[in-house]
Design a protein around this motif. Structure first.
Motif, PDB file in Angstrom:
ATOM      1  N   ASN A 385       0.820  -1.217   0.000  1.00 12.42           N
ATOM      2  CA  ASN A 385       0.000   0.000   0.000  1.00 12.42           C
ATOM      3  C   ASN A 385       0.853   1.265   0.000  1.00 12.42           C
ATOM      4  OD1 ASN A 385      -2.457   1.420  -0.038  1.00 12.42           O
ATOM      5  ND2 ASN A 385      -2.500   1.594   2.201  1.00 12.42           N
ATOM      6  N   TRP A 386       1.858   1.298  -0.872  1.00 12.00           N
ATOM      7  CA  TRP A 386       2.727   2.465  -0.967  1.00 12.00           C
ATOM      8  C   TRP A 386       2.011   3.595  -1.706  1.00 12.00           C
ATOM      9  CZ3 TRP A 386       6.417   4.952   1.137  1.00 12.00           C
ATOM     10  CH2 TRP A 386       7.063   5.991   0.454  1.00 12.00           C
ATOM     11  N   GLN A 387       2.029   4.804  -1.103  1.00 17.17           N
ATOM     12  CA  GLN A 387       1.311   5.957  -1.657  1.00 17.17           C
ATOM     13  C   GLN A 387       2.234   7.073  -2.134  1.00 17.17           C
ATOM     14  OE1 GLN A 387      -2.086   5.918  -1.929  1.00 17.17           O
ATOM     15  NE2 GLN A 387      -2.073   3.850  -1.074  1.00 17.17           N
ATOM     16  N   GLY A 388       3.532   6.936  -1.892  1.00 14.61           N
ATOM     17  CA  GLY A 388       4.464   7.993  -2.290  1.00 14.61           C
ATOM     18  C   GLY A 388       4.911   8.839  -1.108  1.00 14.61           C
ATOM     19  N   GLY A 389       5.877   9.730  -1.369  1.00 19.26           N
ATOM     20  CA  GLY A 389       6.398  10.625  -0.347  1.00 19.26           C
ATOM     21  C   GLY A 389       7.873  10.390  -0.081  1.00 19.26           C
ATOM     22  N   GLY A 390       8.502  11.338   0.620  1.00 14.71           N
ATOM     23  CA  GLY A 390       9.911  11.210   0.975  1.00 14.71           C
ATOM     24  C   GLY A 390      10.832  11.834  -0.054  1.00 14.71           C
ATOM     25  N   GLY A 391      12.082  11.403  -0.088  1.00 19.01           N
ATOM     26  CA  GLY A 391      13.020  11.992  -1.039  1.00 19.01           C
ATOM     27  C   GLY A 391      14.411  11.419  -0.920  1.00 19.01           C
ATOM     28  N   PHE A 392      15.318  11.946  -1.768  1.00 22.62           N
ATOM     29  CA  PHE A 392      16.721  11.532  -1.749  1.00 22.62           C
ATOM     30  C   PHE A 392      17.603  12.688  -2.208  1.00 22.62           C
ATOM     31  CE2 PHE A 392      15.220  10.490  -6.026  1.00 22.62           C
ATOM     32  CZ  PHE A 392      16.208  11.044  -6.833  1.00 22.62           C
ATOM     33  N   ARG A 393      18.874  12.593  -1.841  1.00 25.80           N
ATOM     34  CA  ARG A 393      19.889  13.530  -2.330  1.00 25.80           C
ATOM     35  C   ARG A 393      20.770  12.806  -3.330  1.00 25.80           C
ATOM     36  NH1 ARG A 393      23.180  14.914   2.493  1.00 25.80           N
ATOM     37  NH2 ARG A 393      24.177  16.469   1.148  1.00 25.80           N
ATOM     38  N   TYR A 394      21.126  13.503  -4.393  1.00 22.91           N
ATOM     39  CA  TYR A 394      21.987  12.929  -5.426  1.00 22.91           C
ATOM     40  C   TYR A 394      23.389  13.501  -5.245  1.00 22.91           C
ATOM     41  CZ  TYR A 394      23.553  11.245 -10.001  1.00 22.91           C
ATOM     42  OH  TYR A 394      24.225  10.604 -11.007  1.00 22.91           O
ATOM     43  N   LEU A 395      24.353  12.621  -4.979  1.00 19.67           N
ATOM     44  CA  LEU A 395      25.716  13.058  -4.689  1.00 19.67           C
ATOM     45  C   LEU A 395      26.702  12.524  -5.711  1.00 19.67           C
ATOM     46  CD1 LEU A 395      25.781  12.304  -0.834  1.00 19.67           C
ATOM     47  CD2 LEU A 395      25.007  14.384  -1.978  1.00 19.67           C
ATOM     48  N   ARG A 396      27.761  13.285  -5.915  1.00 21.78           N
ATOM     49  CA  ARG A 396      28.882  12.832  -6.749  1.00 21.78           C
ATOM     50  C   ARG A 396      30.150  12.925  -5.900  1.00 21.78           C
ATOM     51  NH1 ARG A 396      27.015  13.218 -12.185  1.00 21.78           N
ATOM     52  NH2 ARG A 396      25.351  14.780 -12.441  1.00 21.78           N
ATOM     53  N   LEU A 397      31.063  12.015  -6.176  1.00 23.28           N
ATOM     54  CA  LEU A 397      32.374  12.086  -5.506  1.00 23.28           C
ATOM     55  C   LEU A 397      33.136  13.306  -6.009  1.00 23.28           C
ATOM     56  CD1 LEU A 397      33.768   8.459  -5.462  1.00 23.28           C
ATOM     57  CD2 LEU A 397      33.393   9.922  -3.481  1.00 23.28           C
ATOM     58  N   ALA A 398      33.696  14.061  -5.081  1.00 22.94           N
ATOM     59  CA  ALA A 398      34.509  15.210  -5.475  1.00 22.94           C
ATOM     60  C   ALA A 398      35.805  14.719  -6.108  1.00 22.94           C
ATOM     61  CB  ALA A 398      34.813  16.072  -4.262  1.00 22.94           C
ATOM     62  N   PRO A 399      36.400  15.503  -6.989  1.00 24.04           N
ATOM     63  CA  PRO A 399      37.684  15.098  -7.595  1.00 24.04           C
ATOM     64  C   PRO A 399      38.752  14.946  -6.514  1.00 24.04           C
ATOM     65  CG  PRO A 399      36.717  16.953  -8.762  1.00 24.04           C
ATOM     66  CD  PRO A 399      35.904  16.779  -7.516  1.00 24.04           C
ATOM     67  N   SER A 400      39.761  14.161  -6.808  1.00 23.87           N
ATOM     68  CA  SER A 400      40.846  13.936  -5.864  1.00 23.87           C
ATOM     69  C   SER A 400      41.494  15.251  -5.499  1.00 23.87           C
ATOM     70  CB  SER A 400      41.876  12.981  -6.459  1.00 23.87           C
ATOM     71  OG  SER A 400      42.966  12.850  -5.618  1.00 23.87           O
TER      72      SER A 400
END
Length: 400
Positions: A385-400
């Motif tokens: 019974n999933w209805q949606g909601g929440g979130g995420f962050r999109y990350l990238r590794l920084a250069p060396s």
């Protein structure tokens, strides 16, 4: 040989270890996604999609997540020598072992003391991988090997045997503290209980009254309602003493069949048994999905951009329910098409996924956006019974 001697797997290049320095993560806000308009108390927001090399990413997670991850599921390349659109699955054996060893060492550090590791693999490298994980996690922390029925029919063009299953190697971080949940009994298990005699205590099923050993004090005649005499068969005895048997008969807990002349059986009432059951090591396609189901889910999500080797959502649902509770962190450092994160999100768990390939943006991000926006109606969505909601962050590794 000393039985306590530690055995180790050896391979070319084993002694060569990468020197890693943790990097910082940089957020790409154009790909991060939150939806607060859909109110859902089970939805989580502190989730991470990390684009980058998983070895460097795991190292960089140590500072914030060491000892905090409850469940790690990984579906690494099986090293079968095959080529897929998303990745090359044909590393030289020693290179494959080194690749896995470096990542498993970091995964071990990230796991909580009551956490567990689940690794999908097939026959090609399974037994080498087990010895490798034994070295890192310790043989005593091996829980079991699950056999998952990934195919429900024989493959007609198989040269030798038609492979029907994959393995899932299961390890505890600490066998004395690991949390493994029992599964709730479903309709299939409960349907075995009937109320043949309209007992006011409700549905029941018949249980054996014999024990496969001879105990002299438990050998005596039992009389049914029609006066028929019953004795234990040769080489057995009753499970109960005479006084206990009389007590059970008086309480209408012994069943002599519809006509009253069958061998006595004990009535086990549904209302009195545990509503949960331990997990078995055989996961049939009816209970945990199969490859065709996974591909249909992928096609519904991505259309022509179907992922080559997806896992069904029901498989991940079973693992996550067994290994975690709501709010726990699930980590997948070989994220593929994002099934683990999608299922963890629908189950109210926090999650971290790491993926180096371009499908991190072409598959994982759009998939999780659909989950969060309530637009994904496939997989386990309706079942939980999933209805949606929440979130995420999109990350990238920084250069060396």
């Amino acid at each position: 040989m000393n039985l306590n001697q530690r055995l180790e797997l050896t391979w070319i290049g084993k002694s060569k270890r990468n020197k890693l320095e943790p990097r910082i993560f940089l957020e790409d806000s154009t790909l991060s996604h939150m939806n607060f308009s859909l109110k859902n108390e089970n939805a989580t927001t502190d989730n991470l999609i990390i684009k980058g090399d998983n070895l460097l990413s795991l190292k960089s997670l140590i500072s914030d997540y060491s000892g905090k991850v409850k469940c790690v599921y990984i579906d690494p390349p099986y090293n079968t020598g095959s080529a897929f659109d998303e990745y090359e699955d044909g590393l030289e054996h020693s290179m494959w072992l080194s690749l896995l060893r470096e990542r498993l060492v970091l995964i071990h550090e990230l796991l909580s003391e009551d956490g567990s590791l689940w690794v999908s693999i097939d026959d090609n490298e399974c037994h080498y991988l087990k010895v490798l994980i034994d070295e890192i996690f310790g043989r005593k922390n091996f829980l079991s090997t699950v056999c998952w029925q990934k195919k429900y029919a024989a493959k007609a063009d198989s040269k030798y045997l038609s492979e029907s299953h994959d393995f899932i190697l299961c390890y505890a971080k600490n066998i004395d503290k690991v949390m493994i949940n029992r599964l709730t009994k479903g309709d299939k298990q409960n349907s075995r209980y009937k109320n043949t005699d309209n007992d006011p205590r409700g549905p029941w099923k018949a249980g054996d009254t014999l024990r496969n050993e001879v105990r002299d004090y438990a050998i005596f005649p039992v009389y049914g309602p029609n006066g028929e005499e019953h004795w234990p068969s040769d080489g057995t005895s009753w499970r109960y003493t005479k006084d206990k048997f009389d007590e059970l008969i008086k309480d209408n807990r012994v069943w002599f069949g519809k006509n009253g002349n069958a061998r006595p059986a004990i009535k086990r009432f549904l209302s009195e048994v545990d509503t949960t059951m331990p997990v078995t090591t055989w996961w049939s396609h009816e209970d945990a999905g199969h490859n065709d189901e996974a591909k249909k889910e992928s096609k519904a999500l991505f259309g022509k951009g179907i992922f080559s080797t997806p896992k069904p959502e029901r498989l991940l649902e079973k693992i996550i329910k067994i290994a975690t509770k709501p709010g726990d962190i699930v980590l997948d450092s070989f994220a593929g098409s994002g099934t683990s994160g999608a299922v963890a999100h629908k189950l109210g768990r926090r999650w971290i996924m790491i993926e180096l390939g371009e499908h991190c943006e072409t598959h994982i991000v759009p998939r999780l956006k659909k989950v969060i926006d309530g637009e994904d109606q496939g997989g386990i969505t309706k079942a939980v019974n999933w209805q949606g909601g929440g979130g995420f962050r999109y990350l990238r590794l920084a250069p060396s």
